[in-house]
Design an enzyme around this catalytic site. Structure first.
Site, mmCIF file in Angstrom:
data_model
loop_
_atom_site.group_PDB
_atom_site.id
_atom_site.type_symbol
_atom_site.label_atom_id
_atom_site.label_comp_id
_atom_site.label_asym_id
_atom_site.label_seq_id
_atom_site.Cartn_x
_atom_site.Cartn_y
_atom_site.Cartn_z
ATOM 1 N N GLY A 10 -48.646 63.411 -20.357
ATOM 2 C CA GLY A 10 -49.187 64.486 -20.975
ATOM 3 C C GLY A 10 -50.303 64.148 -21.906
ATOM 4 C CG HIS B 150 -45.554 65.283 -27.299
ATOM 5 N ND1 HIS B 150 -44.692 64.317 -27.919
ATOM 6 C CD2 HIS B 150 -46.644 65.229 -27.389
ATOM 7 C CE1 HIS B 150 -45.822 63.284 -28.324
ATOM 8 N NE2 HIS B 150 -47.006 63.992 -28.021
ATOM 9 C CD GLU B 151 -49.092 66.105 -24.180
ATOM 10 O OE1 GLU B 151 -50.056 66.220 -25.254
ATOM 11 O OE2 GLU B 151 -48.319 65.167 -24.112
ATOM 12 C CG HIS C 103 -50.930 66.585 -29.261
ATOM 13 N ND1 HIS C 103 -50.925 65.609 -30.578
ATOM 14 C CD2 HIS C 103 -50.107 65.819 -28.426
ATOM 15 C CE1 HIS C 103 -50.672 64.314 -30.098
ATOM 16 N NE2 HIS C 103 -49.860 64.455 -28.898
ATOM 17 C CB CYS D 254 -47.562 60.309 -29.097
ATOM 18 S SG CYS D 254 -48.983 61.165 -29.307
ATOM 19 C CG LEU D 255 -50.895 58.881 -23.550
ATOM 20 C CD1 LEU D 255 -51.866 59.648 -22.792
ATOM 21 C CD2 LEU D 255 -50.307 57.405 -23.393
ATOM 22 C CD GLN E 98 -52.892 63.246 -27.364
ATOM 23 O OE1 GLN E 98 -52.278 63.908 -26.413
ATOM 24 N NE2 GLN E 98 -52.108 62.240 -27.432
HETATM 25 NI NI NI Z 1 -48.941 62.946 -27.982
#
Ligand code: NI
Length: 187
Positions: free
Chosen positions: A46, A135-136, A139, A93-94, A51
């Site tokens: 995701g 989660h997304e 963000h 998380c990225l 981000q």
């Molecule tokens: Ni994340």
């Protein structure tokens, strides 16, 4: 299509609230395509627009590697309609490469949003799909997964977090330098 730079923890944009998308034009389609490409390249499940430094309410998801029935989806202006149950699982998380922690999340969720054409879409997801979409959406409100992990675990991770934070701060400074260059090169 273009690969975009993923902002790391410490980059201030990750803590800001994203604004709803109002124009469904070529720009939003290009943004979604670039986000998918960037997410796949980073081997994530995701990605949220903040981000990559874009403060708009756009997320992309693909958990089909773990759940073959899941269809890759882009959700614009997503809203959580329903949640059910609870499960604790390891999450990453990225924007936090190499770092994971146990996070409690609902087992199932139902989310509504719009597609790139501005048409309504509904997503029903469970387990990893539910975890990823929630989660997304977090963000988009400047909430990061570390906000959900226990203070004790965060304390144990503090060395790694501090290191990441420096990287993220450097990213935002690098952007400022580019902006300053652009200003000084004006006639
Ligand atoms: Ni994340």
């Amino acid at each position: 299509m273009a690969l975009l730079e993923i902002k790391k923890h410490g980059c201030p944009v990750l803590r800001r609230k994203a604004t709803p998308v109002t124009a469904f034009d070529g720009d939003i389609k290009a943004l979604v395509e670039d986000m998918f490409e960037t997410m796949y390249e980073a081997e994530g499940v995701g990605l949220a627009a903040p981000q990559i430094g874009v403060l708009q309410r756009v997320i992309v998801l693909d958990v089909s590697a773990h759940n073959p029935s899941f269809q890759p989806v882009a959700l614009i202006n997503p809203e959580v309609v329903e949640v059910e149950g609870e499960i604790e699982s390891d999450e990453g998380c990225l924007s936090f490469p190499g770092l994971t922690g146990d996070v409690k999340r609902p087992l199932k969720t139902r989310v509504r949003g719009l597609d790139v054409e501005g048409k309504p879409v509904e997503l029903q997801a469970s387990e990893l799909g539910a975890r990823a979409v929630l989660h997304e959406i977090d963000h988009l409100d400047g909430i990061l997964f570390i906000d959900h992990i226990s203070a004790l675990k965060r304390h144990l991770l503090r060395g790694a977090l501090r290191k990441l934070q420096k990287e993220g701060e450097k990213q935002s400074q690098a952007k400022r330098i580019v902006e300053l260059k652009a200003i000084s090169s004006r006639p």
